[in-house]
Design a protein around this motif. Structure first.
Motif, PDB file in Angstrom:
ATOM      1  N   ALA A 138       0.720  -1.125   0.092  1.00 38.73           N
ATOM      2  CA  ALA A 138      -0.015   0.024   0.058  1.00 38.73           C
ATOM      3  C   ALA A 138       0.752   1.069  -0.177  1.00 38.73           C
ATOM      4  CB  ALA A 138      -1.037  -0.040   1.385  1.00 38.73           C
ATOM      5  N   LEU A 139       2.080   1.302   0.823  1.00 44.67           N
ATOM      6  CA  LEU A 139       2.876   2.300   0.905  1.00 44.67           C
ATOM      7  C   LEU A 139       3.558   2.584  -0.521  1.00 44.67           C
ATOM      8  CD1 LEU A 139       4.481   4.473   2.477  1.00 44.67           C
ATOM      9  CD2 LEU A 139       5.831   2.788   2.949  1.00 44.67           C
ATOM     10  N   ALA A 140       3.844   1.498  -1.357  1.00 45.78           N
ATOM     11  CA  ALA A 140       4.514   1.615  -2.736  1.00 45.78           C
ATOM     12  C   ALA A 140       3.444   2.360  -3.446  1.00 45.78           C
ATOM     13  CB  ALA A 140       4.893   0.292  -3.139  1.00 45.78           C
ATOM     14  N   LYS A 141       2.210   1.864  -3.418  1.00 46.56           N
ATOM     15  CA  LYS A 141       1.182   2.266  -4.527  1.00 46.56           C
ATOM     16  C   LYS A 141       0.890   3.732  -4.148  1.00 46.56           C
ATOM     17  CE  LYS A 141      -1.945  -0.901  -3.373  1.00 46.56           C
ATOM     18  NZ  LYS A 141      -3.033  -1.774  -3.179  1.00 46.56           N
ATOM     19  N   HIS A 142       1.091   4.188  -2.971  1.00 47.81           N
ATOM     20  CA  HIS A 142       0.626   5.524  -2.600  1.00 47.81           C
ATOM     21  C   HIS A 142       1.985   6.291  -2.972  1.00 47.81           C
ATOM     22  CE1 HIS A 142      -1.190   8.529  -0.326  1.00 47.81           C
ATOM     23  NE2 HIS A 142      -0.069   8.804   0.332  1.00 47.81           N
ATOM     24  N   ILE A 143       3.051   5.843  -2.755  1.00 52.71           N
ATOM     25  CA  ILE A 143       4.155   6.635  -3.285  1.00 52.71           C
ATOM     26  C   ILE A 143       4.119   6.963  -4.962  1.00 52.71           C
ATOM     27  CG2 ILE A 143       6.796   6.753  -3.485  1.00 52.71           C
ATOM     28  CD1 ILE A 143       7.072   5.447  -0.759  1.00 52.71           C
ATOM     29  N   TYR A 144       3.828   6.003  -5.492  1.00 51.37           N
ATOM     30  CA  TYR A 144       3.845   5.922  -6.937  1.00 51.37           C
ATOM     31  C   TYR A 144       2.689   6.889  -7.368  1.00 51.37           C
ATOM     32  CZ  TYR A 144       4.359   4.557 -11.926  1.00 51.37           C
ATOM     33  OH  TYR A 144       4.500   4.446 -13.251  1.00 51.37           O
ATOM     34  N   ALA A 145       1.774   6.726  -6.700  1.00 53.85           N
ATOM     35  CA  ALA A 145       0.358   7.553  -6.957  1.00 53.85           C
ATOM     36  C   ALA A 145       0.701   8.956  -6.896  1.00 53.85           C
ATOM     37  CB  ALA A 145      -0.823   7.318  -6.272  1.00 53.85           C
ATOM     38  N   LYS A 146       1.602   9.262  -5.826  1.00 52.18           N
ATOM     39  CA  LYS A 146       1.922  10.637  -5.624  1.00 52.18           C
ATOM     40  C   LYS A 146       2.816  11.019  -6.543  1.00 52.18           C
ATOM     41  CE  LYS A 146      -0.203  12.095  -1.723  1.00 52.18           C
ATOM     42  NZ  LYS A 146      -1.012  13.275  -1.772  1.00 52.18           N
ATOM     43  N   LEU A 147       3.921  10.217  -6.870  1.00 52.83           N
ATOM     44  CA  LEU A 147       4.960  10.577  -7.826  1.00 52.83           C
ATOM     45  C   LEU A 147       4.215  10.805  -9.163  1.00 52.83           C
ATOM     46  CD1 LEU A 147       7.853  10.994  -8.781  1.00 52.83           C
ATOM     47  CD2 LEU A 147       8.062   8.683  -8.906  1.00 52.83           C
ATOM     48  N   PHE A 148       3.018   9.947  -9.626  1.00 57.17           N
ATOM     49  CA  PHE A 148       2.543  10.212 -10.735  1.00 57.17           C
ATOM     50  C   PHE A 148       1.950  11.730 -11.048  1.00 57.17           C
ATOM     51  CE2 PHE A 148      -1.168   9.561 -13.575  1.00 57.17           C
ATOM     52  CZ  PHE A 148      -0.759   8.953 -14.732  1.00 57.17           C
ATOM     53  N   ASN A 149       1.074  12.037  -9.528  1.00 56.85           N
ATOM     54  CA  ASN A 149       0.474  13.142  -9.465  1.00 56.85           C
ATOM     55  C   ASN A 149       1.367  14.271  -9.956  1.00 56.85           C
ATOM     56  OD1 ASN A 149      -2.208  12.448  -9.612  1.00 56.85           O
ATOM     57  ND2 ASN A 149      -2.165  12.233  -7.219  1.00 56.85           N
TER      58      ASN A 149
END
Length: 1826
Positions: free
Chosen positions: A402-413
């Motif tokens: 979940a942390l990895a997904k969250h970081i990737y989503a933030k980076l994507f944004n």
């Protein structure tokens, strides 16, 4: 017509099939009402009984005619249903390799799984500016339609691209954006279009991944708004993203990959800058190896990484930020490798100094202990206290993911935000085009929350699509004013309400997420309780309590409830986020510092962009000052809000739809799976579009199209002038049911199937006609065959009978031959006996006769000799007597004549002194000569008669003598023969005896010789055979050697020739390439130079800020004002009506008054002309009278006195001086009266002066002739004064001429008379010639007046037929034209008169010199007394004319004025019409010559630089005017040629005259400036080509392809709905005549400007290349144009262009060769395309076409009638196999922008510089000739 009537025998239908979905079958018998079974036969030949449904009794759908199969638009099909759509798409995709098809307003795109050459810039240029229906379906056509509608309707546009994963949505969206970027360009130098395109590789790397269905699948939805300014150029862009698939970061299914960026990082791990990231192979990391497929075939991840970094740099993401992004991504990979060990069931730990976690912490800049602790623990907060709880290994792994997904989503944004910032524009956005790339309808075996959101979005989009299609149909019906009946279409609002309404699925899901103990099971129960049995679209599976079924518009989908709540919440532990927020890594902390701001209600960006799905962070404890519940929005709620915002945007724009279809699940290229295709067609709404269209009137024809197609069904009497009424009458006869069609304003609307019925009737009619034609042809062929057989039988009989007759004749001939042989044998025996007897008798007779003849001869000989002796004696006696008498008579005559001559001599001496003697002699001379001539003629006749008598007597005498001589000779011969015969007998007897002896000897010798000869012969034969054998061997060896030598020599020569040809070709190609490269560089340099000038002007405008209160005009207006400030008065008067914008009521009286004024002025001019003509006639009559009077009054010459001659010469001199004075006075008058009114051409004073000048020149010519005659007479007078004795002899001879008898004296008199006659005859001939010339001139003038009268009468008749306003306008136009022509004629006369004046000046100077010499000679002969008595006359001293050197002098300060008047303000049209070609170039060069003469290098440099800059400035200002560009190209080339011709170099001086060689430059070498001028000429040439291309471009396709030059050849096929979306109204079509007229205009303009012929040829060649390339490119992109009839039209059009070339003598320009690809394409459309021989012929014929072009034409070939056959796939494969070895370009389209390298061949001028006059109209009075 009833639908059941179409089900007849041989009708084809579609029946369902479990494998192929639909199968084609043919009816074996007619269907009758009530039949339950239909007898069918499948295509493979199997018979089948098809049972109808007993309830619906629905018949199987009918199949469309073959002519409609493969149509560009599915709505053009006559039968609109699922099998027809599926079959049409399959035929286009598999057979024709066409991936795009229209379905009304939808573009259906099928993924080919193969790179196709149809997206290049040449294709973009081909589609740019075209209507959507004019070209073959393409994504570029949709993009062009959106772009044009945005510009035309001032409304924002959207392109909605949808489809399954792997269907090609991303590629389609990318190509649409590329089209906008290429076509529109950017409004600034920031390269916004490149940035927009650069966003694609970035978003693909972080948002795309490999799936089982697609190697580059977009795992998020995006909507890109491309902004445009008021000029519709790209100024920026904005991107919205939807529903990123974050789960892919931590999990990938089998044969799938994570996002591309991770693999790109791993592939680039060896780079030095990536060493700190401590990356390795992708198989090392858990997050990249789960799919087991880390590599994509054909993709190099390292190269893709380079592209991604380049795109980031272009978008303003600098290297530090890029490394930060890669650092975070590398950290995520290492985080995935973090492992956990279980301590017990509820707790776990991370090993100490765990390497992956250590690397992660180092990269992220966080503490290792804190991160390892919070990865294994979580904080729980209650109302009273907070405590930390360990978590299990499974929970820890989920928390890590979940942390990895969250970081990737933030980076994507974060990346999306920075991309938007880079694409954001400071300029105000005027409009935009949005490109929506969103997921299509999805259904899998297990469907979860992601599929639910995707299908929800597709339900909303489908609703919007249905409403838009319905609205368009309604608008079409209302526009055509036909009755509108409500069409029932599927409305999916109930399904949307089920999902998003209150207590809908999303509402209940959000409510369950708020529950403390909410679970997927409880949520499922709530769904069952709320919707089950209450909503027809909601169902519960039988075997599951954790799933539900929704009936979507495409299909039923079963969703598994497990994971819905977790995915909707999307939670991550807050403690882990805090650790990341406290990171020393600045960029990472930036990602999470904006989290609260992003979660606030005011988080929307200024551009209105909706952020990606937001992640709710689960807090440990509620804070009292916490924000509202807004930050706890679930993923479903956010997605619903963003979807509503998207729908609002789409509804505010005009949508354009692209539906992407995936042809198969195995990514096989050009493989079509019918089942998968039908599923997607049902899901994407294509079939719904078809159903809506079919429910109304799907087939639509314009009246003209309908008439053209079905004209064959009408009779001649049915054809009316009104096409609409004609069509109505025909339809009422053919279709009785009026509900099956409707008549609109411009179209006829048909129900489904009616067009097929009309096509069936038309085909039947054509079939009957074909049968009749075939019947007639076959009868004719059989009759020909019968006649051939009959003729053959008769021939055989004739030959057999002939053979028999020949055999019989042979028998008869043999019988006759035997008889003849017998006859001749018998005759031979008898004849031999007879001859012996006859010979004996003759010998006896000859002996006797010879004896008698000898006696007679002796007697005659004696008599003849006696007669000769008597004759000679008598003749001698008579001659002696005659001579004595003659001598005495002659002596007496001489004495008497001497006495009479002495007497006459005395009289003649007395009379010789008197002058009257000459007169008498002259008077009687002619009579005496005539009398003498008569006497001579009479004597000559007598002489002839006597001569004839004498000749007759001589002939008789000769014949008699010849007879006697022949008799004598005969007697002599017979006597000699008798003597010889007797002697010969004795000799022969002796010889016989000798011969007998010799015979015996020779016989013995012969035997011995024969024996020896036989031996020798044998030996020689043996030797000869041996020698022959050796000789043959040697010959063979020699021939072999010669053959080898010849072969080697031939091979060597061939190889050398081939090498030479290849090297020559290669050198030519290299030269052309180098020249083209150089000229392209020049073009780019000129473009950059213009851009630099524009920027400099902009900077100057920005710097020069206007003062307060000062009103500044627009720059374009001011430039226009400055451009036309120095225009002439004529131009201002011509432009006056254009500037006076008055109401139409005031315009008519103004035109009438102007017309009356002009008419009055015309009548005045005509009266003046008539008066001048009368005056001219009067002057001529007066001159004739004076001339005759002078001839009458001229005193007779008094002998040869010198006094009279001197007086005559003095009179001529005085007259000459008088004429000089008059000429000088006329010149002064012309100079004094130099006002334009007086000296203007056509003014009365001007005409009078011209007439006087011509009369003076004529009189001067007459005086000149008189002077020459006088000089000749003087010479003759001097020769006439001879000594007195000679004079006395001549007078005696003249007096005694009547008494002359001698022929010599008569001949001399005759010669003198002949000379006088010749002189008189020459004078008569000259008078007659002048009279004929005058008569011819008068006749020509009468003829021109007659023509003018006829033309005036025709114009008057035409004007009388026009209405009054048009009549006035036409008359005005005619008068203006006539006055303009007269003005031009008068100006030409003025130029001629100027030349005449210069010529007369030279003649006067020559005459004055000659007369002066005569005066000096006369003065020497005159006495001093005479000089004193002669009065003194005033003498006019002529001024010596200056000898010009061909140079022009000007002051240095006048250089700007020179450039301004000669270049900047010069109007090409006036110069081209009135002055010599290239005059500005000559003037400039003459100025350069003077500067060179002065050795002033500064002046030369300044003049040349100013000239070049001035030409560039003119071309920049008026660069779109053909005349201006052509004019300055011609003058630049002429200037360049002048610099070469007068450079002094030997190579350029070959054709110069000696005078021109004297004018060569002496001080400066201007070779560098010649190169600069050559470069300038190249730039002007390229600009001219661009201007011509811009003018011709709109005409080419319409004139060469669309217009029917040969009427009635092209057929019209049923059209679809694609025409409805045409972007521009029909403004009138261009024809081939329009193109030819334009070419004539171009050619005449270039010829008027004096352009070099070689340069004209190059321009024509380039123009024809553009024409051929544009036509061929459109042909290759238009399926409707690829037919046999269109090939005929193209070949006819090309022949017309060739005829134009022939008329203009341009066949050797190479222009025809540039049309060769188009000619071969037209031939390819017309040739037979069936057998292997046809394929071989096509391959040999189409050598100018590439393989791709040949295959494309064959694929696009479309029959217009069903009697034509399509090209089979096997034939196309055969062509490809035969052409596989051909090495040609894979490019499909020709480069229409290609410009051939231009050359400027040296063309010297024969014009002498010193003869050039500078017209006053140029305003160059400040320069003077030197």
């Amino acid at each position: 017509m009833a639908a059941t009537e179409l089900y007849t025998k041989y009708a084809r239908v579609w029946i369902p099939d479990p494998e192929e979905v639909w199968k084609s079958a043919e009816l074996l018998k007619d269907y009758k009402e009530g039949d339950k079974v239909i007898q069918l036969r499948l295509e493979e030949g199997k018979d089948l009984e098809y049972c109808l449904d007993p309830k619906t009794k629905e018949l199987p759908p009918l199949r469309n005619p073959d002519i409609l199969v493969g149509e560009n638009d599915l709505t053009a099909l006559s039968y609109l249903h699922e099998p027809a759509v599926l079959h049409n798409l399959k035929v286009r995709f598999i057979d024709s390799k066409l991936i795009y098809t229209y379905c009304g307003i939808v573009l259906v795109a099928i993924n080919p799984y193969e790179q196709l050459p149809i997206y290049g810039e040449d294709i973009i240029n081909a589609y740019s500016g075209q209507n959507m229906g004019d070209m073959d379906p393409h994504i570029f056509a949709v993009a062009e339609e959106a772009y044009k509608q945005m510009a035309r309707d001032e409304r924002n546009q959207s392109i909605i691209v949808s489809g399954e994963s792997g269907a090609g949505k991303t590629v389609s969206a990318k190509y649409a954006m590329r089209y906008f970027a290429t076509v529109s360009g950017s409004a600034s130098e920031a390269n916004v279009e490149e940035k927009v395109l650069a966003s694609n590789p970035i978003m693909e790397s972080i948002g795309n991944a490999k799936t089982t269905r697609n190697d580059n699948s977009s795992r998020f939805g995006k909507y890109i708004e491309i902004g445009f300014d008021k000029r519709y150029r790209i100024i920026g862009a904005n991107m919205r993203t939807y529903l990123l698939e974050k789960s892919r970061v931590v999990f990938q299914a089998e044969e799938e990959r994570n996002y591309h960026i991770f693999y790109q990082l791993c592939a680039s791990a060896a780079l030095p800058e990536f060493k700190t990231l401590r990356l390795g192979n992708a198989n090392y990391f858990h997050y990249t190896k789960q799919g087991g497929s880390p590599v994509i075939d054909g993709i190099d991840d390292a190269k893709e990484m380079v592209h991604t970094r380049q795109a980031c740099t272009l978008l303003g993401i600098n290297d530090s930020y890029q490394m930060g992004i890669f650092r975070i991504l590398a950290g995520l990979l290492h985080l995935g490798n973090v492992g956990f060990t279980s301590r017990d069931a509820d707790s776990c730990t991370i090993p100490p100094k765990h390497e992956p976690l250590t690397i992660f912490c180092d990269l992220m800049g966080v503490e290792y202990q804190e991160m390892s602790h919070w990865l294994c623990h979580r904080k729980l907060a209650t109302a009273s206290e907070t405590y930390i709880k360990p978590i299990s290994k499974l929970q820890a792994i989920n928390a890590r993911d979940a942390l990895a997904k969250h970081i990737y989503a933030k980076l994507f944004n974060w990346i999306v935000d920075h991309v938007n910032k880079a694409l954001h524009s400071t300029v105000k956005q005027h409009s935009f085009i949005g490109v929506l790339d969103i997921y299509g309808f999805e259904t899998f075996e297990i469907n979860s929350f992601e599929q639910f959101c995707i299908n929800y979005a597709n339900e909303k989009l489908q609703q919007q699509f249905n409403m838009h299609v319905f609205k368009l149909e309604q608008e079409e019906y209302m526009k055509e004013q036909i009755p509108w009946t409500l069409i029932d279409f599927y409305d999916n609002q109930p399904c949307i309400n089920l999902i998003e309404a209150k207590l809908g699925i999303l509402d209940l899901l959000d409510e369950e997420c708020k529950m403390p103990k909410g679970s997927d099971e409880s949520w499922a129960q709530k769904l069952y309780n709320t919707h089950l049995n209450k909503c027809a679209l909601f169902e519960k599976p039988r075997m599951s309590n954790k799933a539900f079924i929704i009936q979507h518009f495409a299909d039923k989908v079963e969703y598994q409830c497990e994971g819905f709540l977790e995915k909707n919440k999307d939670t991550v532990y807050e403690e882990q986020i805090k650790v990341l927020k406290s990171s020393k890594f600045k960029m990472l902390s930036e990602l999470f510092q904006d989290e609260e701001k992003a979660l606030s209600p005011t988080s929307a960006t200024p551009s209105g962009r909706t952020l990606l799905s937001r992640t709710a962070v689960k807090p440990a404890k509620a804070r009292p000052g916490q924000a509202s519940k807004e930050h706890k929005k679930t993923v479903g709620h956010q997605f619903r809000n963003s979807l509503h915002l998207l729908m609002e945007t789409l509804n505010a724009t005009t949508p354009h739809y692209v539906r992407c279809i995936k042809p198969n699940d195995f990514k096989f290229p050009f493989t079509f799976d019918e089942k998968r295709a039908v599923q997607q067609l049902r899901a994407c709404g294509v079939l719904e579009t078809i159903r809506i269209s079919a429910a109304g009137f799907p087939s639509r024809w314009t009246y003209q199209e309908f008439f053209s197609r079905y004209r064959v069904l009408m009779k001649q009497k049915d054809v009316l002038s009104d096409r609409k009424q004609t069509c109505k009458n025909l339809l009422e006869k053919l279709i009785l049911d009026k509900d099956k069609y409707q008549f609109g304003k411009t179209k006829i609307f048909f129900r489904a199937g009616q067009v097929a019925y009309l096509e069936k009737i038309r085909a039947d009619k054509l079939r009957v006609a074909c049968i009749r034609i075939q019947k007639t042809i076959r009868g004719w062929l059989m009759r020909k065959k019968y006649l051939r057989m009959k003729k053959a039988a008769i021939t055989i009989q004739r030959y057999v009978r002939g053979y028999q007759a020949r055999c019989y004749a042979k028998f008869l001939r043999r019988t006759r031959a035997a008889i003849i042989l017998q006859k001749f044998q018998r005759m031979y025996v008898v004849r031999k006996r007879y001859r012996l007897m006859r010979a004996t008798t003759i010998v006896l007779q000859s002996l006797l006769r010879s004896y008698i003849a000898r006696n007679k001869y002796q007697r005659m000989l004696r008599e003849h000799k006696a007669i000769i002796i008597q004759k000679h004696m008598r003749g001698w006696l008579a001659r002696v007597h005659y001579r004595r008498s003659l001598k005495a008579i002659v002596y007496l005559q001489c004495c008497y004549r001497r006495m009479m001559a002495k007497r006459e001599l005395k009289k003649l001496k007395i009379e010789a002194r008197s002058v009257e003697r000459y007169k008498k002699l002259n008077i009687g001379m002619e009579n005496k000569i005539m009398q003498l001539q008569r006497k001579v003629d009479e004597q000559h006749k007598d002489y002839k008669s006597l001569l004839e008598k004498l000749t007759s007597l001589e002939t008789t005498y000769n014949t008699e003598t010849e007879k006697l001589r022949s008799d004598v000779e005969r007697f002599r011969m017979s006597e000699e023969e008798a003597k010889n015969a007797t002697n010969r007998v004795h000799v022969l007897q002796e010889e016989i005896t000798k011969l007998r002896k010799e015979l015996h000897q020779t016989q013995s010798e012969k035997k011995t010789i024969e024996e020896w000869a036989d031996k020798y012969k044998q030996e020689t034969e043996q030797l000869l055979s041996e020698l022959k054998e050796q000789n043959t061997l040697l010959k063979k060896e020699k021939e072999e050697l010669n053959r080898r030598i010849q072969d080697q020599a031939k091979e060597m020569t061939e190889t050398m020739e081939k090498k030479l040809v290849e090297e020559t070709k290669q050198l030519e190609l290299d030269l052309n390439d180098e020249r083209l490269r150089y000229q392209n560089l020049l073009n780019e340099f000129s473009r950059l130079e213009e851009r630099y000038d524009d920027l400099r002007d902009e900077v100057n405008l920005m710097v020069s800020i206007p003062k307060p209160g000062h009103k500044r005009t627009d720059s374009t207006h001011s430039s226009n004002e400055s451009e036309y400030t120095f225009s002439s008065e004529i131009t201002e008067t011509e432009d006056l009506p254009l500037r006076m914008e008055e109401p139409s009521e005031k315009k008519a009286p103004l035109d009438m008054s102007l017309f009356l004024k002009l008419q009055k002025r015309v009548t005045e001019l005509e009266q003046e002309k008539q008066s001048l003509q009368d005056e001219l006639d009067r002057k001529e009559e007066q001159a004739l009278r004076t001339k005759t009077r002078e001839e009458e009054e001229r005193p007779p010459m008094r002998g040869a006195e010198l006094e009279y001659e001197s007086l005559k010469r003095q009179e001529l001199e005085s007259e000459n001086k008088k004429l000089k004075n008059e000429l000088n006075e006329l010149q002064k008058a012309l100079l004094e009266r130099s006002s334009p009114e007086v000296t203007a051409p056509g003014a009365p004073a001007y005409r009078v002066l011209l007439d006087q000048l011509t009369s003076v020149s004529e009189e001067l010519e007459v005086r000149k002739e008189e002077v020459l005659i006088l000089r000749s007479q003087l010479v003759s007078q001097k020769e006439a004064i001879q000594p007195k004795n000679t004079m006395t002899d001549s007078t005696i001879l003249l007096e005694d001429v009547q008494k002359m008898k001698d022929k010599g004296e008569i001949a001399q008199a005759y010669i003198g008379l002949k000379e006088t006659n010749r002189l008189l005859e020459s004078q008569l001939q000259s008078q007659k010639k002048s009279h004929d010339n005058e008569l011819e001139a008068l006749r020509g003038e009468i003829q021109s007046l007659k023509e003018e009268n006829n033309r005036q009468q025709q114009l008057l008749a035409q004007n009388l037929q026009l209405p009054p306003e048009a009549r006035i306008e036409a008359s005005l136009q005619h008068e203006i034209t006539r006055l303009t022509n007269e003005n031009l004629d008068l100006m030409e006369q003025l130029e001629k008169q100027d030349k005449t004046v210069r010529k007369l000046k030279k003649q006067l100077k020559v005459f004055a010199k000659k007369i002066g010499e005569l005066e000096v000679g006369q003065m020497e002969n005159i006495s001093p007394g005479q000089i004193i008595d002669e009065p003194i006359r005033p003498v006019n001293i002529p001024r010596k004319e200056k000898d010009f050197q061909g140079m022009l002098e000007y002051k240095k300060d006048d250089e700007p004025k020179l450039i301004k008047n000669l270049i900047l303000d010069l109007k090409p049209r006036g110069v081209a019409v009135n002055l010599i070609p290239g005059l500005p170039a000559y003037i400039l060069f003459m100025c350069v010559r003077h500067a060179d003469y002065l050795n002033d290098d500064q002046k030369v440099r300044s003049l040349l630089t100013s000239t070049i800059n001035g030409i560039k400035k003119v071309l920049k200002k008026r660069g779109d005017d053909v005349e201006t560009v052509s004019f300055w190209l011609s003058n630049t080339c002429r200037f360049l040629h002048c610099l070469k011709q007068y450079s002094g170099e030997e190579g350029f001086m070959k054709h110069n005259t000696p005078r021109q060689n004297e004018h060569c430059l002496t001080n400066f070498d201007l070779a560098e400036y010649r190169q600069v001028l050559s470069d300038l000429a190249i730039q002007i040439y390229q600009q001219l080509v661009r201007v011509l291309e811009n003018i011709l471009q709109p005409m080419i396709v319409s004139g060469m392809l669309e217009h029917e030059t040969i009427q009635g050849v092209s057929g019209v096929k049923p059209p679809g709905l694609r025409k409805r979306t045409s972007s521009i109204a029909d403004e009138g079509t261009y024809t081939l005549d329009s193109i030819i007229r334009q070419l004539n205009t171009f050619h005449s303009v270039m010829c008027q400007h004096g352009m070099d012929p070689e340069l004209i040829k190059q321009v024509v060649k380039q123009t024809f290349y553009i024409t051929g390339a544009v036509t061929l490119n459109n042909l290759l992109l238009r399926k409707d144009m690829c037919s046999w009839s269109k090939g005929m039209q193209i070949r006819y059009n090309v022949s017309q262009l060739e005829e134009w070339l022939r008329d203009k003598n341009l066949m050797n320009s190479g222009a025809k060769e540039t049309l060769e690809p188009l000619i071969q394409a037209a031939q390819l459309l017309q040739v037979k395309k069936k057998t292997d021989e046809d394929a071989e012929a096509i391959c040999s014929m189409c050598n100018a076409l590439t393989t791709a072009q040949i295959v494309k034409v064959l694929n696009l070939y479309t029959p217009v009638n069903e009697f034509e056959e399509r090209v089979s796939i096997s034939f196309i494969r055969t062509i490809q196999m035969r052409l596989r070895d051909r090495k040609d370009s894979p490019q499909l389209l020709m480069d229409a922008k290609h410009i051939f390298p231009v050359t400027f061949p040296f063309n010297p001028s024969s014009l002498a510089l010193e003869t050039i006059q500078i017209p006053t109209s140029l305003g160059l009075a400040f320069i003077s000739r030197v």
